[in-house]
Structure formats: structure tokens, C-alpha cells
Enzyme design. Structure first.
Site, PDB file in Angstrom:
ATOM      1  N   PHE A   1       0.852  -1.192   0.000  1.00  0.00           N
ATOM      2  CA  PHE A   1       0.000   0.000   0.000  1.00  0.00           C
ATOM      3  C   PHE A   1       0.893   1.249   0.000  1.00  0.00           C
ATOM      4  O   PHE A   1       0.770   2.135   0.845  1.00  0.00           O
ATOM      5  CB  PHE A   1      -0.946   0.012   1.214  1.00  0.00           C
TER       6      PHE A   1
ATOM      7  N   ASP B   1       1.128  -1.303  -4.873  1.00  0.00           N
ATOM      8  CA  ASP B   1      -0.143  -0.597  -4.731  1.00  0.00           C
ATOM      9  C   ASP B   1      -1.058  -1.058  -5.857  1.00  0.00           C
ATOM     10  O   ASP B   1      -0.586  -1.471  -6.918  1.00  0.00           O
ATOM     11  CB  ASP B   1       0.049   0.922  -4.801  1.00  0.00           C
TER      12      ASP B   1
ATOM     13  N   ALA C   1      -2.573  -6.089  -2.827  1.00  0.00           N
ATOM     14  CA  ALA C   1      -1.591  -6.498  -1.812  1.00  0.00           C
ATOM     15  C   ALA C   1      -1.990  -7.793  -1.117  1.00  0.00           C
ATOM     16  O   ALA C   1      -1.135  -8.588  -0.736  1.00  0.00           O
ATOM     17  CB  ALA C   1      -1.416  -5.381  -0.783  1.00  0.00           C
TER      18      ALA C   1
ATOM     19  N   CYS D   1      -5.469   3.148   9.996  1.00  0.00           N
ATOM     20  CA  CYS D   1      -5.983   4.515  10.115  1.00  0.00           C
ATOM     21  C   CYS D   1      -7.490   4.513  10.396  1.00  0.00           C
ATOM     22  O   CYS D   1      -8.152   5.524  10.212  1.00  0.00           O
ATOM     23  CB  CYS D   1      -5.649   5.327   8.866  1.00  0.00           C
TER      24      CYS D   1
HETATM   25  N1  SAH Z   1       1.579   4.218   2.698  1.00  0.00           N
HETATM   26  C1  SAH Z   1       1.076   5.334   1.941  1.00  0.00           C
HETATM   27  C2  SAH Z   1      -0.398   5.579   2.124  1.00  0.00           C
HETATM   28  C3  SAH Z   1      -1.284   4.425   1.770  1.00  0.00           C
HETATM   29  S1  SAH Z   1      -2.913   4.904   1.420  1.00  0.00           S
HETATM   30  C4  SAH Z   1       1.868   6.589   2.301  1.00  0.00           C
HETATM   31  O1  SAH Z   1       2.497   6.617   3.357  1.00  0.00           O
HETATM   32  O2  SAH Z   1       1.832   7.548   1.538  1.00  0.00           O
HETATM   33  C5  SAH Z   1      -3.607   3.409   0.910  1.00  0.00           C
HETATM   34  C6  SAH Z   1      -3.187   2.942  -0.451  1.00  0.00           C
HETATM   35  O3  SAH Z   1      -3.672   1.613  -0.599  1.00  0.00           O
HETATM   36  C7  SAH Z   1      -3.726   3.711  -1.639  1.00  0.00           C
HETATM   37  O4  SAH Z   1      -2.666   4.148  -2.436  1.00  0.00           O
HETATM   38  C8  SAH Z   1      -4.581   2.694  -2.417  1.00  0.00           C
HETATM   39  O5  SAH Z   1      -4.425   2.824  -3.833  1.00  0.00           O
HETATM   40  C9  SAH Z   1      -3.979   1.405  -1.964  1.00  0.00           C
HETATM   41  N2  SAH Z   1      -4.831   0.202  -1.978  1.00  0.00           N
HETATM   42  C10 SAH Z   1      -6.128   0.083  -1.601  1.00  0.00           C
HETATM   43  N3  SAH Z   1      -6.509  -1.214  -1.664  1.00  0.00           N
HETATM   44  C11 SAH Z   1      -5.420  -1.920  -2.089  1.00  0.00           C
HETATM   45  C12 SAH Z   1      -5.176  -3.308  -2.320  1.00  0.00           C
HETATM   46  N4  SAH Z   1      -6.125  -4.232  -2.120  1.00  0.00           N
HETATM   47  N5  SAH Z   1      -3.946  -3.669  -2.714  1.00  0.00           N
HETATM   48  C13 SAH Z   1      -2.960  -2.748  -2.906  1.00  0.00           C
HETATM   49  N6  SAH Z   1      -3.155  -1.428  -2.694  1.00  0.00           N
HETATM   50  C14 SAH Z   1      -4.356  -1.024  -2.293  1.00  0.00           C
END
Ligand code: SAH
Length: 403
Positions: free
Chosen positions: A231, A252, A284, A344
């Protein structure tokens, strides 16, 4: 008390009054008496069913959150703008004193700065303001905010960032995101010496989870070897790990987010110990399942999924989701390996999150040393009695033994 008589009174139920007394700032519509004639966004005086004054608040005529308390004092209309100005000054002074090592931070955080309904993020020389309520959409309140920001951050541009869904909930007329001051809507900003793109108006919106700034640094303190950032969004953790790890992979599901991550990588050309970062577009959950089945191993794994529990009812499902991710990640960590795991969702408390982690470690046959239990960075302070402001958990742990 000047102009006090013209200020509407709102009666709140015993339940609403006890929420306020416990330190919360919100009263829901179901906890207030009928209020036909109160203007949207008005300053109101709040009292309980026995007529005892509870303070002064900003009113919304449409949101489920009808009342956001400003102060337990009885405020006259002509005292409202000076109070807000003082609170803005205090919020900015708090950041000046406590935020270090960055040109970017949340300068105003709504309830946590006793400015309920207003968020202002500073990205280097571009400020991004978000108005979340009818009250802060009032012309006089907007003007107070804009004037204060101009004085505190001379030379910075100011963007009004619109969330159409929030304007709908607040029954505010639609509005486009736009520049309010200055000419710059895009810039490069720095967190812990790592550079990132910000573009507040461009087709491909960028920005950052500024609340994770100190957690990036914490993860990098212990990270080593081969690292996997699940993520990753625009590479927040991955770019920090790249300074200390031998190999970094960022995952991601969003292609546009990964494109910005790659651009961010190129903004930091000399800073990496790991060679090129590998960016993988994937779910993920699936990737962790496949990699752990294939017995791949890492020395550092970051899990920072989006909020799984949007409501109290969703907590059990959310905890199952967190457990699946953490269990698989722990199985893939080598001895001495480091996990930085985040949530979060404010509905999932720190206690529950730590229990989930302990259960994941037990199921994965790993013994974990908790290195750090963290929350959001200091520019996202939490308000005692307002659990919504303490939403972020970040636990850094190390595998110290396994079967
Ligand atoms: N770690 C990042 C923030 C993550 S926000 C930072 O510090 O900037 C959550 C992210 O999860 C988003 O970019 C979204 O696109 C991604 N996301 C949501 N569901 C997902 C999944 N099933 N697999 C991979 N990424 C995912």
C-alpha cells in the site's frame, strides 16, 4: 454581553450534554431539539434540557453533526472572528515550535486545534485548505482564515481543495478546487530530507499522508536488507526505506499512484542505497498470499492499508483483514526482520490492533519485540475526549524468535 440576544439557542438532550461534558465537541442532530429558524453555519449557544449553558458552537443545518462546540464560554457574535483568529495563530505557533525536519505539515487540524471544520495543509510554499462545514464556508470566516494564512505564510499560494461529497452533505453550492492566493498549485516538498511532488489542481492529483511523516522516519530507523512496502501510494515509506535497505519493492493497486511514486523516486537520485525501486501494481492481499506461499522472505515489511473500518459495525471484518495481512507478512519476515504495521481506522483502537498483531504473531509462530507504538505526527495532534482525532496507529516490531 454584546449582541448575545440575537444568537440562537439550541437545546441538547441529556445524551448530547454528556458527550460534551466528556470532552467531545460534536452533538448529533438526533440529540438536539427542533431548530427551524437557525441559519446554516450560525454561531449558536448550547444549553441542556434544564437550561444550563454548555457553551457556544457552530451549527450545521444539514449534517448529522448538527453542533460543533467551539468553547464552553458564552460567545458574542463579535467575539467569534477574533476567537478563530486566535486559534489559527495558536495552531501555527504550535507547529513552529514542534514540527522539525520538514517544510510540510498540517498547519490546522479541525477539532484537534479547536477549529472544527477547517483543515489546512502546508506543502512547502503551497497551502491547501479544506472547508468541511457550512460555518467555515461563510464569507466572513473564509476571509478571517485567508487573512491569517497570508500573514503567517507570506509568499505562499493558497488552494481551496473541494470535496464534492462534503459540500453535498453540508448542502453547500458546488464549487471547484481553485487557487485563492498566488499562482502556484504545484511544488516539490520535503519530509525528512526525502523529496516529493505535490500538485493540488493537476489531472493527477498528488499529495501526501503527512500524518505518517514521523512514522516514515521511525520505520527507517530499524529497516534493513530486503524491504517490501505494501500500500505504498506515492512511495512514502518506500522512498524512506530506499535510504537504508539493499532492495525495496513498493506495491499498490493504483497505477496513477505508482506513476507518481516513480516520479518521486527520480526526485531523489543520489539518496538511495538500494538501486532502483521496484514498483508493482497488484492487490496487496493477493501478492502477500502468493509470495508467502512461494516462501519468499524479507527483512522489512510495511503494511499501511486504507481504513478498513468505516463504521463501528465493520470492526470485526476490519480486524480479520488486518490479521490476514499481518499474518502473511510475519510469515515472510526473516529472524531480526522488522514489521511496520498501520491502521488509520479510528474504530479500531490501539488495544485491539495490538491484540490482532499478537494473534498474528502466534499463528505465524513468530515472537515479536514491540519497538515503537506510534500515532500520527505531532502536526496531527489528538484531542482528549475526541477519539476521531486519534485515528492512526503505527506499530514497529521485530521478529526475535521463530519456529
Ligand atoms: N503508505 C502510503 C499511504 C497508503 S494509502 C503513504 O504513506 O503515503 C492506501 C493505499 O492503498 C492507496 O494508495 C490505495 O491505492 C492502496 N490500496 C487500496 N486497496 C489496495 C489493495 N487491495 N492492494 C494494494 N493497494 C491497495
Amino acid at each position: 454581553m454584546p449582541a448575545q440576544d440575537s444568537i440562537p439557542l439550541v437545546a441538547v438532550s441529556n445524551r448530547g450534554a454528556s458527550r460534551l461534558k466528556s470532552g467531545h465537541l460534536w452533538v448529533y442532530r438526533s440529540d438536539i431539539a427542533k431548530t427551524d429558524s437557525i441559519a446554516p453555519g450560525a454561531l449558536v449557544h448550547v444549553h441542556d434540557v434544564r437550561g444550563r449553558r454548555l457553551g457556544s458552537a457552530l451549527y450545521s443545518s444539514s449534517s448529522q453533526i448538527a453542533i460543533r462546540l467551539l468553547t464552553s464560554k458564552v460567545l458574542g457574535e463579535n467575539e467569534l472572528l477574533p476567537l478563530l483568529r486566535q486559534r489559527i495563530d495558536d495552531a501555527v505557533a504550535f507547529r513552529h515550535k514542534n514540527v522539525h525536519g520538514t517544510d510540510s505539515y498540517r498547519a490546522i487540524f479541525s477539532e484537534a486545534d479547536l477549529l472544527p471544520g477547517l483543515i489546512v495543509d502546508k506543502y512547502n510554499d503551497v497551502l491547501a485548505m479544506q472547508v468541511l462545514t457550512q460555518a467555515f464556508d461563510r464569507e466572513d470566516l473564509r476571509q478571517t482564515v485567508v487573512t491569517a494564512l497570508t500573514e503567517h505564510f507570506p509568499g505562499s499560494s493558497l488552494l481551496d481543495r473541494i470535496d464534492p461529497h462534503i459540500r453535498e452533505l453540508e448542502q453547500l453550492p458546488p464549487r471547484e478546487s481553485q487557487l485563492v492566493l498566488g499562482e502556484k498549485s504545484a511544488t516539490v516538498f520535503t519530509l525528512n530530507h526525502v523529496r516529493f511532488h505535490f500538485d493540488g489542481l493537476g489531472g493527477q492529483k498528488t499529495g501526501a499522508f503527512l500524518d505518517q511523516r514521523e512514522n516514515y522516519a521511525a520505520a527507517a530507523r530499524y529497516a534493513h536488507g530486503e524491504a517490501l512496502d505494501c500500500f505504498t501510494y506515492q512511495g512514502g515509506f518506500a522512498l524512506h526505506l530506499a535510504r537504508v535497505c539493499s532492495k525495496v519493492t513498493g506495491v499498490d493497486s493504483s497505477r496513477p499512484a505508482l506513476e507518481v511514486a516513480e516520479q518521486n523516486e527520480h526526485l531523489n537520485p543520489d539518496a538511495h542505497t538500494c538501486g532502483e525501486i521496484e514498483w508493482i501494481e497488484a492487490n496487496a492481499f493477493d501478492l502477500l498470499k502468493d509470495y508467502s506461499a512461494a516462501r519468499r522472505h524479507y527483512d522489512t515489511i510495511v503494511l499501511d492499508p486504507p481504513g478498513f473500518a468505516k463504521s463501528k459495525r465493520a470492526v470485526d471484518t476490519a480486524l480479520r483483514g488486518y490479521k490476514e495481512l499481518n499474518l502473511r507478512a510475519l510469515k515472510m519476515l526473516r529472524l531480526g526482520g522488522v514489521l511496520a504495521t498501520c491502521s488509520c481506522s479510528f474504530h479500531v483502537g490501539e488495544g485491539e490492533f495490538l491484540e490482532m498483531l499478537a494473534a498474528s504473531a502466534a499463528d505465524a509462530d513468530r515472537r515479536l519485540r514491540i519497538l515503537e507504538k506510534r500515532g500520527a505526527s505531532i502536526d496531527h495532534p489528538a484531542l482528549s475526549g475526541g477519539p476521531e482525532t486519534a485515528y492512526l496507529k503505527c506499530v514497529v516490531a521485530q521478529v526475535i524468535d521463530y519456529k
